[in-house]
Write a protein that holds these residues in place. Structure first.
Motif, short mmCIF file in Angstrom:
data_model
loop_
_atom_site.label_atom_id
_atom_site.label_comp_id
_atom_site.label_asym_id
_atom_site.label_seq_id
_atom_site.Cartn_x
_atom_site.Cartn_y
_atom_site.Cartn_z
N CYS A 283 0.87 -1.17 0.00
CA CYS A 283 0.02 -0.06 0.01
C CYS A 283 0.91 1.38 -0.20
N SER A 287 -4.15 4.55 2.74
CA SER A 287 -4.90 3.85 1.42
C SER A 287 -5.76 2.95 1.82
N GLY A 288 -6.13 2.49 3.25
CA GLY A 288 -7.11 1.62 3.30
C GLY A 288 -6.49 0.19 3.80
N ARG A 386 -5.46 -0.39 -2.79
CA ARG A 386 -5.33 0.95 -3.74
C ARG A 386 -6.49 1.96 -3.36
N ARG A 387 -6.50 3.20 -3.24
CA ARG A 387 -7.08 4.25 -2.98
C ARG A 387 -7.04 5.21 -4.38
N ASP A 388 -8.21 5.95 -4.48
CA ASP A 388 -8.01 7.23 -5.42
C ASP A 388 -6.73 7.98 -5.24
N GLU A 391 -7.07 11.15 -3.44
CA GLU A 391 -7.50 11.21 -1.90
C GLU A 391 -6.17 10.29 -1.36
N THR A 392 -5.41 9.76 -1.92
CA THR A 392 -4.29 8.95 -1.03
C THR A 392 -3.30 9.89 -0.81
N ASP A 440 -9.31 -2.44 -4.37
CA ASP A 440 -9.72 -0.92 -4.52
C ASP A 440 -10.65 -0.55 -3.55
N TYR A 441 -10.12 0.48 -2.77
CA TYR A 441 -10.94 1.03 -1.64
C TYR A 441 -12.28 1.47 -2.04
N GLU A 442 -12.40 2.52 -3.16
CA GLU A 442 -13.50 2.90 -3.67
C GLU A 442 -14.68 1.91 -3.89
N THR A 445 -16.48 0.27 -0.83
CA THR A 445 -17.37 1.18 -0.10
C THR A 445 -18.58 1.21 -1.14
#
Length: 520
Positions: A283, A287-288, A386-388, A391-392, A440-442, A445
């Motif tokens: 990570c 980033s989650g 991973r995160r946007d 945002e990361t 993927d974090y998004e 959600t």
């Protein structure tokens, strides 16, 4: 000059951190009384102050031979043993100090901190509670207790502890930062006013201003004053950046060298199943990844190992043995070499997992070492959290880290570091398609169950409904996100839209690096 006077002068020198002068006084004392226990104790303290824990241990053991029931010597020896890596012996000495001086808050604090550092959170909380009971104004003990309570999932008790600390010591920057760093505690307008006054207080040391600045930015964000929050966090980052060394050119060169070293096929493994009990979580910070680990650790076949330092340690040690830095020696490493390193990794991490169970390793530097990890442990799996990108990167910029994350205090540094992470991620995805999985974090959600099923499948785990209720899993969580992962999954966590054009420079940097689409 007699021995008591010489010892007095040595104590005074140590009080001024003048270890050289203290050693001179103590040498004279030992010439008159070679076996004097206090001289050996003070020499042990001098060695500790100079960073020589091994020499300190020798002197302190000599002191203890003369005064076996001296709690102070046991406590100092315990700290020295712990610093030298002898955790069990150190804890035993610290525990003995508590037995000998059960009303000494310092003994309980040192014992509690050692238990905390060794991730033994429940006994750590008990020792630190005892320290606070004995000395209610012991700020270090209070702040350490709050951190341990957070790790154990008792955020409300942590908040109460920190609020009481701030009632007693309203200007304590460490307590303010710990309160803000819980993430789940909303700071109100009164908090903003107090933090603003402290942050702007004339003569406030930079270290305290940094802690207060990041906390004030969080408090302003809680009050939806995003422009002011950004201005404050930018100022705090600038202060922190001046304290650290970080080179974008050196980081680019490191990533380039790793990519080149692992561009060619690795030797066929001696045992393709070695490491099948390991799940590496890679990570960027913030980033989650703690959420990913909490989900996995909710599975009955998985233990959450947290940020295990073993992989980078082994690579550093191999580099020292070969007299060549990582990854320069990678092309010369044989299948037997990788097998030896993998076996060593499993030996050092065996206490993280129980029999027949698997465990996670989410050290924040793992993303750069995936090639080495899978060469060492070809049976392991890798989950890339991973995160946007926007945002990361902004989440990194908003966070003051305890240690090691030196790139995060300048937006250009962050984008460069993120670009290296993305570049190596693409290489690992190509080289290890069956072992490397992007989570993927998004997407999580948006459809938690579907993504959790995909995650478990990628790790070779059967679905278990406990992973959907990850926030109810009782375990110690040692990262910044420890309070957040106790809550159900929430949507609408993106912060970038709230900051509007303040983040336009970051957006442009990411677009220029090819990390955001033109209209992103």
């Amino acid at each position: 000059m007699d021995v008591p006077r010489l010892l007095h002068e040595a104590r005074r020198a140590l009080g001024h951190h003048q270890t050289g002068s203290a050693r001179q006084w103590l040498a004279q004392a030992q010439a008159l009384a070679p076996d004097d226990a206090e001289a050996h104790r003070l020499l042990g303290i001098a060695a500790l102050m100079d960073g020589d824990s091994r020499q300190a241990i020798g002197h302190l053991r000599n002191a203890l031979a003369a005064r076996p029931d001296d709690a102070t010597i046991h406590m100092t020896l315990g700290n020295a043993l712990f610093e030298s890596g002898e955790d069990d012996s150190g804890l035993a000495s610290l525990q003995r100090a508590c037995e000998l001086a059960s009303d000494d808050a310092a003994a309980w604090y040192n014992f509690g901190r050692a238990l905390q550092v060794s991730a033994r959170m429940q006994p750590a909380s008990e020792a630190l509670r005892r320290a606070v009971e004995l000395a209610p104004d012991y700020v270090k003990a209070r702040n350490a207790l709050a951190t341990v309570l957070t790790n154990l999932g008792d955020a409300s008790a942590a908040v109460a502890t920190l609020r009481e600390t701030l009632r007693r010591h309203p200007g304590n920057a460490d307590a303010w930062f710990a309160l803000g760093n819980l993430k789940t505690e909303r700071l109100d307008r009164d908090d903003v006013a107090r933090l603003h006054d402290l942050f702007r207080q004339p003569g406030q040391p930079d270290d305290a201003r940094i802690l207060l600045g990041f906390t004030l930015a969080k408090a302003l964000e809680d009050q939806a004053d995003y422009p002011a929050a950004f201005d404050v966090v930018r100022e705090a980052n600038a202060l922190k950046r001046r304290q650290l060394y970080w080179s974008r050119n050196e980081e680019r060169a490191r990533v380039e060298a790793i990519a080149n070293a692992f561009a060619q096929p690795l030797p066929a493994p001696l045992d393709a199943s070695l490491g099948q009990d390991v799940i590496f979580v890679t990570c960027m910070p913030r980033s989650g990844s703690t959420l990913v680990e909490q989900i996995l650790a909710s599975h009955p076949e998985v233990d959450g190992g947290d940020e295990i330092p073993v992989l980078p340690d082994i690579l550093d040690e191999e580099s020292a043995r070969r007299g060549s830095p990582f990854p320069a020696w990678v092309p010369a490493a044989s299948a037997a070499d990788w097998h030896r390193l993998g076996t060593e990794y499993l030996e050092r991490t065996r206490h993280w997992g129980r029999q027949h169970l698997r465990f996670t390793d989410k050290n924040v530097s793992n993303w750069a070492f995936v090639g080495a990890a899978l060469a060492m442990l070809p049976g392991a799996r890798v989950v890339n959290a991973r995160r946007d990108p926007l945002e990361t990167c902004f989440a990194c910029y908003r966070q003051l880290f305890a240690t090691g994350i030196h790139f995060s205090y300048d937006l250009d540094d962050i984008v460069d570091y993120y670009a290296g992470y993305v570049r190596l991620g693409a290489l690992w995805r190509q080289r290890f398609p069956r072992q490397y999985f992007d989570h993927d974090y998004e997407a999580l959600t948006q459809d938690a169950e579907a993504q959790i099923r995909r995650l478990l499948q990628a790790c070779g785990l059967p679905f278990d409904a406990a992973c959907l209720a990850y926030h109810q899993t009782p375990r110690a969580v040692l990262t910044i996100s420890s309070a957040q992962v106790r809550q159900p999954l929430q949507g609408g966590t993106a912060r970038a839209p709230r900051y509007g054009d303040r983040l336009d420079p970051l957006r442009e940097r990411l677009r220029a690096a090819g990390l955001l689409p033109a209209n992103g």
